[in-house]
Design a protein around this motif. Structure first.
Motif, mmCIF file in Angstrom:
data_model
loop_
_atom_site.group_PDB
_atom_site.id
_atom_site.type_symbol
_atom_site.label_atom_id
_atom_site.label_comp_id
_atom_site.label_asym_id
_atom_site.label_seq_id
_atom_site.Cartn_x
_atom_site.Cartn_y
_atom_site.Cartn_z
ATOM 1 N N ALA A 180 -2.390 10.792 -12.611
ATOM 2 C CA ALA A 180 -2.122 10.016 -11.399
ATOM 3 C C ALA A 180 -0.839 9.218 -11.558
ATOM 4 O O ALA A 180 -0.490 8.788 -12.657
ATOM 5 C CB ALA A 180 -3.285 9.076 -11.105
ATOM 6 N N VAL A 181 -0.153 9.052 -10.445
ATOM 7 C CA VAL A 181 0.978 8.127 -10.363
ATOM 8 C C VAL A 181 0.526 7.012 -9.436
ATOM 9 O O VAL A 181 0.152 7.251 -8.289
ATOM 10 C CB VAL A 181 2.254 8.813 -9.838
ATOM 11 N N TYR A 182 0.519 5.786 -9.981
ATOM 12 C CA TYR A 182 0.002 4.590 -9.322
ATOM 13 C C TYR A 182 1.190 3.729 -8.930
ATOM 14 O O TYR A 182 1.982 3.348 -9.784
ATOM 15 C CB TYR A 182 -0.882 3.877 -10.349
ATOM 16 N N GLN A 183 1.322 3.445 -7.649
ATOM 17 C CA GLN A 183 2.423 2.602 -7.170
ATOM 18 C C GLN A 183 1.854 1.429 -6.385
ATOM 19 O O GLN A 183 1.080 1.625 -5.444
ATOM 20 C CB GLN A 183 3.374 3.387 -6.270
ATOM 21 N N ARG A 184 2.264 0.224 -6.783
ATOM 22 C CA ARG A 184 1.891 -0.963 -6.014
ATOM 23 C C ARG A 184 2.777 -0.995 -4.775
ATOM 24 O O ARG A 184 3.996 -0.866 -4.886
ATOM 25 C CB ARG A 184 2.101 -2.218 -6.864
ATOM 26 N N VAL A 185 2.151 -1.141 -3.604
ATOM 27 C CA VAL A 185 2.909 -1.079 -2.357
ATOM 28 C C VAL A 185 2.548 -2.245 -1.433
ATOM 29 O O VAL A 185 1.454 -2.800 -1.500
ATOM 30 C CB VAL A 185 2.672 0.252 -1.603
ATOM 31 N N LEU A 186 3.506 -2.577 -0.573
ATOM 32 C CA LEU A 186 3.244 -3.524 0.515
ATOM 33 C C LEU A 186 2.629 -2.791 1.699
ATOM 34 O O LEU A 186 1.850 -3.365 2.457
ATOM 35 C CB LEU A 186 4.536 -4.229 0.934
ATOM 36 N N SER A 187 2.978 -1.496 1.832
ATOM 37 C CA SER A 187 2.387 -0.635 2.859
ATOM 38 C C SER A 187 2.709 0.806 2.507
ATOM 39 O O SER A 187 3.670 1.082 1.786
ATOM 40 C CB SER A 187 2.925 -0.968 4.255
ATOM 41 N N ALA A 188 1.903 1.726 3.028
ATOM 42 C CA ALA A 188 2.147 3.155 2.828
ATOM 43 C C ALA A 188 1.418 3.933 3.909
ATOM 44 O O ALA A 188 0.380 3.495 4.414
ATOM 45 C CB ALA A 188 1.668 3.604 1.446
ATOM 46 N N CYS A 189 1.990 5.084 4.256
ATOM 47 C CA CYS A 189 1.319 5.959 5.220
ATOM 48 C C CYS A 189 1.656 7.412 4.897
ATOM 49 O O CYS A 189 2.652 7.711 4.238
ATOM 50 C CB CYS A 189 1.682 5.614 6.657
ATOM 51 N N VAL A 190 0.793 8.298 5.374
ATOM 52 C CA VAL A 190 0.995 9.728 5.196
ATOM 53 C C VAL A 190 0.804 10.406 6.546
ATOM 54 O O VAL A 190 -0.107 10.069 7.297
ATOM 55 C CB VAL A 190 0.047 10.316 4.121
ATOM 56 N N THR A 191 1.718 11.345 6.845
ATOM 57 C CA THR A 191 1.623 12.102 8.083
ATOM 58 C C THR A 191 1.537 13.590 7.771
ATOM 59 O O THR A 191 2.054 14.061 6.758
ATOM 60 C CB THR A 191 2.836 11.847 9.009
ATOM 61 N N VAL A 192 0.889 14.309 8.669
ATOM 62 C CA VAL A 192 0.806 15.767 8.619
ATOM 63 C C VAL A 192 1.169 16.256 10.017
ATOM 64 O O VAL A 192 0.567 15.821 11.002
ATOM 65 C CB VAL A 192 -0.610 16.249 8.225
ATOM 66 N N ALA A 193 2.169 17.117 10.099
ATOM 67 C CA ALA A 193 2.643 17.653 11.385
ATOM 68 C C ALA A 193 2.951 16.535 12.381
ATOM 69 O O ALA A 193 2.623 16.624 13.555
ATOM 70 C CB ALA A 193 1.624 18.640 11.956
ATOM 71 N N GLY A 194 3.552 15.456 11.876
ATOM 72 C CA GLY A 194 3.958 14.356 12.734
ATOM 73 C C GLY A 194 2.857 13.374 13.120
ATOM 74 O O GLY A 194 3.112 12.391 13.796
ATOM 75 N N GLU A 195 1.628 13.613 12.670
ATOM 76 C CA GLU A 195 0.502 12.740 13.005
ATOM 77 C C GLU A 195 0.080 11.937 11.775
ATOM 78 O O GLU A 195 -0.127 12.504 10.688
ATOM 79 C CB GLU A 195 -0.684 13.578 13.491
ATOM 80 N N THR A 196 -0.060 10.621 11.932
ATOM 81 C CA THR A 196 -0.499 9.773 10.822
ATOM 82 C C THR A 196 -1.960 10.056 10.528
ATOM 83 O O THR A 196 -2.813 9.973 11.420
ATOM 84 C CB THR A 196 -0.308 8.282 11.162
ATOM 85 N N VAL A 197 -2.245 10.406 9.255
ATOM 86 C CA VAL A 197 -3.613 10.722 8.858
ATOM 87 C C VAL A 197 -4.182 9.682 7.900
ATOM 88 O O VAL A 197 -5.387 9.669 7.648
ATOM 89 C CB VAL A 197 -3.721 12.137 8.249
ATOM 90 N N GLY A 198 -3.333 8.827 7.342
ATOM 91 C CA GLY A 198 -3.778 7.770 6.447
ATOM 92 C C GLY A 198 -2.743 6.673 6.377
ATOM 93 O O GLY A 198 -1.535 6.957 6.386
ATOM 94 N N GLU A 199 -3.217 5.419 6.329
ATOM 95 C CA GLU A 199 -2.279 4.299 6.318
ATOM 96 C C GLU A 199 -2.964 3.084 5.708
ATOM 97 O O GLU A 199 -4.137 2.818 5.986
ATOM 98 C CB GLU A 199 -1.866 3.994 7.759
ATOM 99 N N ILE A 200 -2.233 2.358 4.853
ATOM 100 C CA ILE A 200 -2.740 1.111 4.287
ATOM 101 C C ILE A 200 -1.661 0.040 4.365
ATOM 102 O O ILE A 200 -0.479 0.352 4.530
ATOM 103 C CB ILE A 200 -3.179 1.259 2.809
ATOM 104 N N ARG A 201 -2.090 -1.181 4.238
ATOM 105 C CA ARG A 201 -1.142 -2.289 4.057
ATOM 106 C C ARG A 201 -1.047 -2.524 2.560
ATOM 107 O O ARG A 201 -0.966 -1.581 1.810
ATOM 108 C CB ARG A 201 -1.608 -3.493 4.844
ATOM 109 N N GLN A 202 -1.094 -3.755 2.096
ATOM 110 C CA GLN A 202 -0.941 -4.029 0.667
ATOM 111 C C GLN A 202 -1.990 -3.289 -0.145
ATOM 112 O O GLN A 202 -3.165 -3.250 0.222
ATOM 113 C CB GLN A 202 -1.053 -5.526 0.399
ATOM 114 N N GLY A 203 -1.542 -2.700 -1.242
ATOM 115 C CA GLY A 203 -2.470 -1.997 -2.108
ATOM 116 C C GLY A 203 -1.768 -1.014 -3.016
ATOM 117 O O GLY A 203 -0.714 -1.311 -3.579
ATOM 118 N N VAL A 204 -2.358 0.184 -3.120
ATOM 119 C CA VAL A 204 -1.917 1.198 -4.076
ATOM 120 C C VAL A 204 -1.705 2.531 -3.364
ATOM 121 O O VAL A 204 -2.566 2.984 -2.609
ATOM 122 C CB VAL A 204 -2.972 1.386 -5.194
ATOM 123 N N LEU A 205 -0.561 3.122 -3.629
ATOM 124 C CA LEU A 205 -0.316 4.514 -3.267
ATOM 125 C C LEU A 205 -0.582 5.308 -4.528
ATOM 126 O O LEU A 205 0.051 5.064 -5.558
ATOM 127 C CB LEU A 205 1.128 4.707 -2.793
#
Length: 149
Positions: free
Chosen positions: A3-28
């Motif tokens: 695993a690659v663990y990144q501390r983030v203020l926010s992160a999101c993932v999209t598939v075909a232009g649609e957001t499928v997952g999103e977090i604020r502060q936490g871990v990517l």
């Protein structure tokens, strides 16, 4: 598991232009499942991810875990973490688990994160072409490998 663990203020993932997952502060967290991995490795790694103390306390010291701050984990399947680049110029992926093995372990890992007390667990889509955006915090980036434990 790798695993690659990144501390983030926010992160999101999209598939075909649609957001499928999103977090604020936490871990990517990018997760690679190897052919010989099982639920024991998934549970142990999930506990480690939930408990790593890399978030700052009031004094500015890394003293809190993602679980303690009520943060989220954005979990991204990534078989390329199992790539072997020692020979030639093209990675080999012989250590990566086949999809029929890796996908259930990926889902089990997400469940183990929830069971370990992570407030929010969002995931990418297994086998999809994803776009991942992150606002790194620090940056704090750690590489985790259950084979080394």
């Amino acid at each position: 598991m790798r695993a690659v663990y990144q501390r983030v203020l926010s992160a999101c993932v999209t598939v075909a232009g649609e957001t499928v997952g999103e977090i604020r502060q936490g871990v990517l967290l990018f997760l690679g499942v190897e052919a010989d991995d099982g639920e024991a490795q998934a549970e142990k790694l999930a506990g480690k991810v939930a408990g790593l103390r890399v978030f700052s306390d009031a004094a500015g010291k890394m003293n809190h875990s993602v679980r303690e701050i009520g943060g989220g984990v954005l979990l991204i399947p990534n078989f390329t973490l199992c790539g072997d680049c020692r020979h030639g110029r093209r990675p080999e992926f012989l250590r990566a688990a086949r999809p029929e093995t890796a996908e259930p372990l990926f889902r089990a890992f997400a469940g183990f994160l929830r069971a370990a007390g992570v407030a929010e667990v969002e995931t990418g889509v297994f086998g999809a072409d994803m776009r991942v955006l992150a606002e790194n915090d620090g940056p704090v980036t750690l590489m985790l490998n259950t084979k080394e434990w």
